[in-house]
Motif scaffolding. Structure first.
Motif, PDB file in Angstrom:
ATOM      1  N   UNK A  36       0.826  -1.184   0.000  1.00 12.18           N
ATOM      2  CA  UNK A  36       0.000   0.000   0.000  1.00 12.18           C
ATOM      3  C   UNK A  36       0.872   1.249   0.000  1.00 12.18           C
ATOM      4  N   UNK A  38       0.616   5.268   1.171  1.00 15.03           N
ATOM      5  CA  UNK A  38      -0.193   6.191   1.947  1.00 15.03           C
ATOM      6  C   UNK A  38       0.424   7.576   1.909  1.00 15.03           C
ATOM      7  N   UNK A  41      -2.192  12.217   5.486  1.00 11.46           N
ATOM      8  CA  UNK A  41      -3.579  12.556   5.749  1.00 11.46           C
ATOM      9  C   UNK A  41      -4.600  11.769   4.961  1.00 11.46           C
ATOM     10  N   UNK A  42      -4.147  10.748   4.231  1.00 12.47           N
ATOM     11  CA  UNK A  42      -5.067   9.957   3.420  1.00 12.47           C
ATOM     12  C   UNK A  42      -5.023   8.490   3.829  1.00 12.47           C
ATOM     13  N   UNK A  43      -6.023   7.750   3.382  1.00  4.80           N
ATOM     14  CA  UNK A  43      -6.033   6.326   3.636  1.00  4.80           C
ATOM     15  C   UNK A  43      -5.071   5.604   2.707  1.00  4.80           C
ATOM     16  N   UNK A  44      -4.633   4.411   3.073  1.00 10.08           N
ATOM     17  CA  UNK A  44      -3.728   3.643   2.211  1.00 10.08           C
ATOM     18  C   UNK A  44      -4.381   3.306   0.874  1.00 10.08           C
ATOM     19  N   UNK A  89       3.555   0.597   2.897  1.00  8.17           N
ATOM     20  CA  UNK A  89       3.341  -0.484   3.851  1.00  8.17           C
ATOM     21  C   UNK A  89       3.206  -1.807   3.117  1.00  8.17           C
ATOM     22  N   UNK A 100      -9.246 -12.218   5.644  1.00  9.38           N
ATOM     23  CA  UNK A 100      -9.479 -10.794   5.477  1.00  9.38           C
ATOM     24  C   UNK A 100      -8.802  -9.918   6.500  1.00  9.38           C
ATOM     25  N   UNK A 101      -8.140 -10.456   7.497  1.00 11.63           N
ATOM     26  CA  UNK A 101      -7.496  -9.597   8.492  1.00 11.63           C
ATOM     27  C   UNK A 101      -6.037  -9.439   8.119  1.00 11.63           C
ATOM     28  N   UNK A 102      -5.691  -8.231   7.764  1.00  8.77           N
ATOM     29  CA  UNK A 102      -4.331  -7.957   7.350  1.00  8.77           C
ATOM     30  C   UNK A 102      -3.470  -7.546   8.536  1.00  8.77           C
ATOM     31  N   UNK A 104      -0.072  -5.423   9.221  1.00  2.25           N
ATOM     32  CA  UNK A 104       0.737  -4.433   8.523  1.00  2.25           C
ATOM     33  C   UNK A 104       2.116  -4.299   9.141  1.00  2.25           C
ATOM     34  N   UNK A 105       3.080  -3.987   8.288  1.00  6.43           N
ATOM     35  CA  UNK A 105       4.388  -3.595   8.760  1.00  6.43           C
ATOM     36  C   UNK A 105       4.360  -2.144   9.214  1.00  6.43           C
ATOM     37  N   UNK A 106       5.498  -1.664   9.722  1.00  9.00           N
ATOM     38  CA  UNK A 106       5.547  -0.305  10.266  1.00  9.00           C
ATOM     39  C   UNK A 106       5.546   0.760   9.190  1.00  9.00           C
TER      40      UNK A 106
END
Lengths: 114, 111
Positions: A36, A38, A41-44, A89, A100-102, A104-106
Protein backbone atom coordinates in the motif's frame (compact mmCIF):
# COMPACT_ATOMS: atom_id res chain seq x y z
CA UNK A 1 3.13 -13.26 17.83
CA UNK A 2 3.46 -13.29 14.07
CA UNK A 3 4.36 -9.98 12.52
CA UNK A 4 5.38 -8.21 9.40
CA UNK A 5 8.23 -5.74 9.59
CA UNK A 6 10.33 -3.54 7.38
CA UNK A 7 14.09 -3.43 7.16
CA UNK A 8 14.42 0.30 6.42
CA UNK A 9 12.23 3.01 7.87
CA UNK A 10 13.30 5.71 5.36
CA UNK A 11 14.48 5.77 1.78
CA UNK A 12 15.63 8.81 -0.19
CA UNK A 13 16.15 8.63 -3.94
CA UNK A 14 16.65 10.94 -6.87
CA UNK A 15 13.94 11.38 -9.45
CA UNK A 16 14.38 8.81 -12.19
CA UNK A 17 16.17 6.28 -10.01
CA UNK A 18 14.71 2.90 -9.19
CA UNK A 19 13.50 2.34 -5.62
CA UNK A 20 13.43 -0.88 -3.66
CA UNK A 21 11.46 -1.19 -0.45
CA UNK A 22 11.88 -4.34 1.60
CA UNK A 23 9.67 -6.22 4.01
CA UNK A 24 10.22 -9.28 6.18
CA UNK A 25 7.39 -11.45 7.42
CA UNK A 26 7.42 -14.20 9.99
CA UNK A 27 4.12 -16.04 9.49
CA UNK A 28 4.82 -18.95 7.19
CA UNK A 29 1.05 -19.49 6.83
CA UNK A 30 0.57 -16.15 5.09
CA UNK A 31 -0.75 -16.71 1.60
CA UNK A 32 -1.38 -13.21 0.33
CA UNK A 33 0.64 -10.02 0.45
CA UNK A 34 -0.21 -6.47 -0.46
CA UNK A 35 1.73 -3.26 -0.87
CA UNK A 36 0.00 0.00 0.00
CA UNK A 37 0.96 3.61 -0.57
CA UNK A 38 -0.19 6.19 1.95
CA UNK A 39 0.09 9.90 1.35
CA UNK A 40 -0.08 12.30 4.26
CA UNK A 41 -3.58 12.56 5.75
CA UNK A 42 -5.07 9.96 3.42
CA UNK A 43 -6.03 6.33 3.64
CA UNK A 44 -3.73 3.64 2.21
CA UNK A 45 -4.04 3.02 -1.51
CA UNK A 46 -3.58 -0.39 -3.05
CA UNK A 47 -0.48 -0.66 -5.22
CA UNK A 48 0.04 -4.32 -6.02
CA UNK A 49 -0.55 -7.71 -4.49
CA UNK A 50 0.86 -11.19 -4.80
CA UNK A 51 -0.30 -14.63 -3.75
CA UNK A 52 2.02 -17.16 -2.19
CA UNK A 53 1.93 -19.39 -5.26
CA UNK A 54 3.83 -16.71 -7.20
CA UNK A 55 7.30 -15.21 -6.75
CA UNK A 56 6.97 -12.15 -8.96
CA UNK A 57 4.23 -9.89 -10.18
CA UNK A 58 4.50 -6.75 -12.28
CA UNK A 59 2.30 -3.71 -12.57
CA UNK A 60 2.76 -0.32 -14.09
CA UNK A 61 6.26 0.79 -12.97
CA UNK A 62 6.02 -1.50 -9.92
CA UNK A 63 7.15 -5.05 -9.32
CA UNK A 64 6.63 -7.17 -6.23
CA UNK A 65 8.99 -10.03 -5.47
CA UNK A 66 8.22 -12.75 -2.96
CA UNK A 67 10.87 -15.06 -1.54
CA UNK A 68 9.09 -17.60 0.62
CA UNK A 69 12.31 -19.36 1.55
CA UNK A 70 13.55 -16.38 3.54
CA UNK A 71 10.10 -14.83 4.12
CA UNK A 72 10.97 -11.66 2.30
CA UNK A 73 8.89 -9.32 0.18
CA UNK A 74 10.06 -6.35 -1.85
CA UNK A 75 8.51 -3.56 -3.87
CA UNK A 76 10.44 -2.17 -6.79
CA UNK A 77 9.43 1.17 -8.29
CA UNK A 78 10.97 1.99 -11.64
CA UNK A 79 11.86 5.55 -12.66
CA UNK A 80 10.73 6.96 -9.32
CA UNK A 81 8.87 10.27 -9.53
CA UNK A 82 8.24 13.00 -6.93
CA UNK A 83 4.61 11.85 -6.81
CA UNK A 84 5.81 8.51 -5.49
CA UNK A 85 6.88 10.18 -2.23
CA UNK A 86 4.75 8.59 0.50
CA UNK A 87 4.80 5.95 3.19
CA UNK A 88 4.74 2.41 1.85
CA UNK A 89 3.34 -0.48 3.85
CA UNK A 90 3.48 -4.17 3.25
CA UNK A 91 0.67 -6.28 4.63
CA UNK A 92 0.04 -9.99 4.90
CA UNK A 93 -3.08 -12.10 5.12
CA UNK A 94 -2.60 -15.37 6.92
CA UNK A 95 -5.80 -16.79 5.45
CA UNK A 96 -7.78 -19.50 7.18
CA UNK A 97 -9.46 -18.19 10.30
CA UNK A 98 -7.63 -14.90 9.73
CA UNK A 99 -9.64 -14.39 6.56
CA UNK A 100 -9.48 -10.79 5.48
CA UNK A 101 -7.50 -9.60 8.49
CA UNK A 102 -4.33 -7.96 7.35
CA UNK A 103 -1.22 -7.54 9.47
CA UNK A 104 0.74 -4.43 8.52
CA UNK A 105 4.39 -3.60 8.76
CA UNK A 106 5.55 -0.30 10.27
CA UNK A 107 6.04 1.43 6.93
CA UNK A 108 8.88 2.93 4.93
CA UNK A 109 8.99 6.63 4.15
CA UNK A 110 10.03 7.15 0.53
CA UNK A 111 11.27 10.63 -0.38
CA UNK A 112 11.96 11.43 -4.02
CA UNK A 113 14.16 14.43 -4.71
CA UNK A 114 13.71 16.29 -8.02
CA UNK B 1 -18.71 0.74 -8.58
CA UNK B 2 -17.91 0.20 -4.94
CA UNK B 3 -17.16 3.18 -2.73
CA UNK B 4 -16.48 3.64 0.95
CA UNK B 5 -17.39 6.76 2.88
CA UNK B 6 -15.95 7.77 6.20
CA UNK B 7 -16.79 10.86 8.24
CA UNK B 8 -15.94 13.21 9.69
CA UNK B 9 -12.50 13.81 8.17
CA UNK B 10 -11.20 15.54 11.29
CA UNK B 11 -12.48 15.71 14.82
CA UNK B 12 -11.29 17.40 18.00
CA UNK B 13 -12.93 16.14 21.15
CA UNK B 14 -12.32 16.81 24.86
CA UNK B 15 -11.27 14.04 27.20
CA UNK B 16 -14.29 12.26 28.63
CA UNK B 17 -16.59 13.10 25.73
CA UNK B 18 -18.34 10.43 23.63
CA UNK B 19 -17.29 9.42 20.12
CA UNK B 20 -19.13 8.16 17.08
CA UNK B 21 -17.39 7.60 13.75
CA UNK B 22 -19.35 6.24 10.85
CA UNK B 23 -18.35 4.25 7.80
CA UNK B 24 -20.62 3.21 4.95
CA UNK B 25 -19.98 1.13 1.88
CA UNK B 26 -21.83 1.35 -1.44
CA UNK B 27 -21.99 -0.97 -4.39
CA UNK B 28 -21.46 -4.26 -2.61
CA UNK B 29 -23.32 -6.66 -0.37
CA UNK B 30 -22.27 -8.51 2.76
CA UNK B 31 -18.76 -7.08 2.92
CA UNK B 32 -16.31 -7.74 5.70
CA UNK B 33 -15.76 -4.44 7.49
CA UNK B 34 -12.78 -3.33 9.53
CA UNK B 35 -11.69 -0.48 11.80
CA UNK B 36 -7.98 0.29 12.01
CA UNK B 37 -6.11 2.88 14.02
CA UNK B 38 -2.85 4.48 13.02
CA UNK B 39 -0.75 6.38 15.52
CA UNK B 40 1.42 9.20 14.16
CA UNK B 41 4.32 7.81 12.14
CA UNK B 42 3.30 4.23 12.77
CA UNK B 43 1.66 1.31 11.05
CA UNK B 44 -1.97 0.25 11.14
CA UNK B 45 -3.45 -1.66 14.04
CA UNK B 46 -6.65 -3.66 13.55
CA UNK B 47 -9.24 -2.73 16.18
CA UNK B 48 -12.44 -4.47 15.07
CA UNK B 49 -13.76 -6.50 12.21
CA UNK B 50 -17.22 -7.66 11.25
CA UNK B 51 -18.36 -10.42 8.92
CA UNK B 52 -22.05 -9.56 9.13
CA UNK B 53 -24.79 -7.49 10.77
CA UNK B 54 -24.41 -7.52 14.54
CA UNK B 55 -21.22 -9.59 14.37
CA UNK B 56 -18.24 -7.80 15.87
CA UNK B 57 -14.83 -9.16 16.76
CA UNK B 58 -12.42 -7.14 18.84
CA UNK B 59 -8.72 -7.51 18.23
CA UNK B 60 -7.31 -5.48 21.11
CA UNK B 61 -8.70 -4.47 24.50
CA UNK B 62 -9.42 -0.79 24.55
CA UNK B 63 -11.74 2.07 25.33
CA UNK B 64 -13.63 1.71 22.06
CA UNK B 65 -16.51 -0.37 20.74
CA UNK B 66 -17.93 -1.08 17.31
CA UNK B 67 -21.36 -1.85 15.95
CA UNK B 68 -22.81 -2.90 12.62
CA UNK B 69 -26.50 -2.02 12.58
CA UNK B 70 -26.84 -2.47 8.81
CA UNK B 71 -25.04 -4.56 6.21
CA UNK B 72 -23.02 -1.68 4.84
CA UNK B 73 -22.67 0.48 7.95
CA UNK B 74 -19.92 0.20 10.55
CA UNK B 75 -19.72 2.51 13.57
CA UNK B 76 -16.85 3.09 15.98
CA UNK B 77 -17.84 4.47 19.38
CA UNK B 78 -16.61 5.43 22.80
CA UNK B 79 -18.51 6.52 25.88
CA UNK B 80 -15.59 8.50 27.31
CA UNK B 81 -12.55 9.40 25.24
CA UNK B 82 -9.02 9.20 26.59
CA UNK B 83 -6.00 11.16 25.40
CA UNK B 84 -4.54 7.90 24.14
CA UNK B 85 -7.48 7.49 21.76
CA UNK B 86 -6.02 10.18 19.50
CA UNK B 87 -5.01 8.88 16.10
CA UNK B 88 -5.98 8.33 12.52
CA UNK B 89 -8.93 5.94 12.23
CA UNK B 90 -9.45 4.03 9.02
CA UNK B 91 -12.39 1.96 7.89
CA UNK B 92 -11.89 -0.76 5.29
CA UNK B 93 -13.96 -3.37 3.49
CA UNK B 94 -13.40 -6.58 1.61
CA UNK B 95 -15.54 -9.21 -0.07
CA UNK B 96 -12.83 -11.77 -0.56
CA UNK B 97 -9.47 -12.60 0.97
CA UNK B 98 -7.87 -10.86 -1.99
CA UNK B 99 -9.56 -7.48 -2.08
CA UNK B 100 -9.26 -4.78 0.53
CA UNK B 101 -10.16 -1.08 0.23
CA UNK B 102 -9.64 1.69 2.76
CA UNK B 103 -11.67 4.81 3.40
CA UNK B 104 -10.11 8.25 3.60
CA UNK B 105 -9.78 8.19 7.38
CA UNK B 106 -10.75 10.36 10.36
CA UNK B 107 -8.10 12.30 12.21
CA UNK B 108 -9.16 12.30 15.89
CA UNK B 109 -7.47 14.58 18.39
CA UNK B 110 -8.47 14.23 22.01
CA UNK B 111 -7.62 17.33 24.05
Amino acid sequence: GESVGLHLPTLSVQEGDNSIINCAYSNSASDYFIWYKQESGKGPQFIIDIRSNMDKRQGQRVTVLLNKTVKHLSLQIAATQPGDSAVYFCAENAGGTSYGKLTFGQGTILTVHP
Amino acid sequence: SQTIHQWPATLVQPVGSPLSLECTVEGTSNPNLYWYRQAAGRGLQLLFYSVGIGQISSEVPQNLSASRPQDRQFILSSKKLLLSDSGFYLCAWSVSPYGYTFGSGTRLTVV
